[in-house]
Scaffold this active site. Sequence first.
Site, PDB file in Angstrom:
ATOM      1  N   THR A 371      13.336  -3.711   2.137  1.00 48.74           N
ATOM      2  CA  THR A 371      12.162  -4.539   1.937  1.00 48.74           C
ATOM      3  C   THR A 371      12.582  -5.401   0.775  1.00 48.74           C
ATOM      4  O   THR A 371      13.572  -5.091   0.116  1.00 48.74           O
ATOM      5  CB  THR A 371      10.977  -3.618   1.555  1.00 48.74           C
ATOM      6  OG1 THR A 371      10.643  -2.836   2.697  1.00 48.74           O
ATOM      7  CG2 THR A 371       9.747  -4.376   1.108  1.00 48.74           C
ATOM      8  N   ASP A 413       5.907   2.447  11.077  1.00 50.86           N
ATOM      9  CA  ASP A 413       5.012   2.761   9.958  1.00 50.86           C
ATOM     10  C   ASP A 413       3.662   3.320  10.410  1.00 50.86           C
ATOM     11  O   ASP A 413       2.856   3.741   9.584  1.00 50.86           O
ATOM     12  CB  ASP A 413       4.789   1.533   9.074  1.00 50.86           C
ATOM     13  CG  ASP A 413       5.877   1.403   8.002  1.00 50.86           C
ATOM     14  OD1 ASP A 413       6.721   2.301   7.908  1.00 50.86           O
ATOM     15  OD2 ASP A 413       5.859   0.406   7.267  1.00 50.86           O
ATOM     16  N   SER A 442       1.001   0.429   5.124  1.00 52.66           N
ATOM     17  CA  SER A 442       2.159   0.004   4.331  1.00 52.66           C
ATOM     18  C   SER A 442       2.059   0.578   2.930  1.00 52.66           C
ATOM     19  O   SER A 442       0.975   0.901   2.447  1.00 52.66           O
ATOM     20  CB  SER A 442       2.160  -1.521   4.232  1.00 52.66           C
ATOM     21  OG  SER A 442       3.167  -1.951   3.338  1.00 52.66           O
ATOM     22  N   GLY A 463      11.344   0.075  -0.975  1.00 47.82           N
ATOM     23  CA  GLY A 463      11.615   1.521  -1.089  1.00 47.82           C
ATOM     24  C   GLY A 463      10.633   2.423  -0.393  1.00 47.82           C
ATOM     25  O   GLY A 463      10.456   3.568  -0.800  1.00 47.82           O
ATOM     26  N   GLY A 464       9.973   1.921   0.676  1.00 45.17           N
ATOM     27  CA  GLY A 464       9.068   2.785   1.430  1.00 45.17           C
ATOM     28  C   GLY A 464       8.016   3.386   0.518  1.00 45.17           C
ATOM     29  O   GLY A 464       7.451   2.697  -0.334  1.00 45.17           O
TER      30      GLY A 464
HETATM   31  O1  DON Z   1       5.438  -1.306   4.625  1.00 42.87           O
HETATM   32  C1  DON Z   1       6.044  -0.331   4.217  1.00 42.87           C
HETATM   33  O2  DON Z   1       5.585   0.440   3.408  1.00 42.87           O
HETATM   34  C2  DON Z   1       7.448  -0.080   4.706  1.00 42.87           C
HETATM   35  N1  DON Z   1       7.661  -0.745   5.963  1.00 42.87           N
HETATM   36  C3  DON Z   1       8.386  -0.528   3.698  1.00 42.87           C
HETATM   37  C4  DON Z   1       9.783  -0.149   4.057  1.00 42.87           C
HETATM   38  C5  DON Z   1      10.651  -0.237   2.900  1.00 42.87           C
HETATM   39  O3  DON Z   1      10.263  -0.524   1.815  1.00 42.87           O
HETATM   40  C6  DON Z   1      12.016   0.079   3.118  1.00 42.87           C
HETATM   41  N2  DON Z   1      12.695  -0.289   1.905  1.00 42.87           N
HETATM   42  N3  DON Z   1      13.330  -0.279   1.097  1.00 42.87           N
END
Ligand code: DON
Length: 560
Positions: A371, A413, A442, A463-464
Amino acid sequence: MTRGLAVAVLAILIALGTTSAQRPDRPPTDATGTKGTVVAVSPPAVDVGVAVLKGGGNAVDAAVAVAFAEAVTYPAAGNIGGGGFMVVHPPKGSPVVFDYREMAPKASHPKMFTKDDTWFMHKAVGVPGTVRGLALAHKKFGSKPWKDLVLPAVELAEKGFVLDDAIARSLNDFVKGKGASKEAVRVFGKDGKPDWKGGDRLVQPDLAVTLRRIADGGPDAFYTGPVADLFVAEMKSGNGLITKDDLAAYEAKERPAIHTTYRGYDVYGAPPVSSGGVTLALMLNMLEPMDLKAKGRWSPQTLHLLIETMRRAYAERARYLGDADFVAVPVAKLTSKDFARELAKTIDPDKATKSEELAKDIPLAKEGDSTTHFGVIDGSGLAVSNTYTLENSYGSGLVVRGAGFLLNNEMADFNWFPGVTDRTGRIGTEPNQIAPGKRMLSSMTPTIVAKDGQVRLVTGSPGGRTIINTALQVVLNVVEFDMPLREAVDAPRLHMQWFPDQVRFEGVAAHAEAVKRLEAMGHKVTSHRQGDAHSIAVDPKTGTFVGAADRRILGKAAGY
Ligand code: DON
């Protein structure tokens, strides 16, 4: 830098306890300015943003241009085939959020995924929101013609841009990995091979044509025009669900920002379907009365209180959060001081709570890694905090044939398996189950902190699920612990997300004694690297902007 010197610098930084200890060999990439500042992962995109500002554009103009440029120069996460959230703090009036999160197609349903499905399938793609979202932000705040903001990206795609070592490596890994489709290998390989080196030039002719169509035709070129035809053909070739109707029906939304206060600061974030703003507000409200500063930034007590706060807030996130256009999300309650203070009372000051003891009503039975976040501020005080994504690094690995852009795998997600919440961190609660037209939950947490109406901090992260905790710690480092921005960004971060019941900490080596105490309290602590948080701070005395690119990844801050 020689190895000996690097080791010495590392030792000093660890002794100071203020670095991520990830890439201390990288010089800090800070910038100051009074007229405008941009910070992002991609140096050529930052240059585009600064050029827009210098040409008289405002922060939203620059943000739109940066977002399109990163769709070319940072293909792992910069995108037109994904979605995100943009928080805008105007010089006067209330901050707003542009929600351009992807939507589930009409043919989707809660049980559409089986355990054999992967993230690299056409049916993992959500209806993209980026182009409509940027157009909506531009319509509300933009001052320059749309075309002028898309054309720099057209040029970067058409003439190419020079890869740095990190992007070269990332492209090679993608091209040789199992997720890249044939078309993706053709588009992102060096003559179809994972042979890129820093200094090479990546040219993307198909993407240039697509972007030029968007420059000339506006967002409709993407959603109903020639790009939509190519998109739907791609879907049909792989049993994807997205139709022309789905694309035409996509809507970006302007929503009020989530707001809370922390010791006199106003904190603004993204509302549901992002869980970021609500969960960040809940954690700040829990922590506000605890006087962490007096306890010391790295004391076991402070770390324990942070962990226990995160554990509880993430359990509430799993219980309640989803698309508020579809399910009732009790936003007012979750962001209220009273609720947070009651929840904080359940924290044992000496002992870790078992995650299983929280949210017993949730029957018990992973997120991607790319992301990107960027920030922009201009001389009028207009500020933008934007996070957008394809979900996984390079999304689904699918490139729309003939159109040159990657598709997200954001359907991942949603809670893929209704009712299945497990100790590994999988969540199956009702609010985030798939439904046609619904947006998937998200964690993206683009954040703006202000005081007396003036922006003080712009931050966010990839970072999810770690994103929310990264934003929390940058905010606390600045407003609670009074750290200068560079120190606040470099400082080791920790992460706890309810399940799995473990703490991940960047400071295991730097804070070994504190970690021992945490373990004695019952915490399981492991080492990890958390997401980067490119940030901008504003010095309240001088009004000077300080941009800090995060050394955990390459990036650039530029100001003037
Ligand atoms: O929207 C979200 O929370 C996830 N799709 C984000 C994924 C993510 O940050 C992966 N990254 N480093």
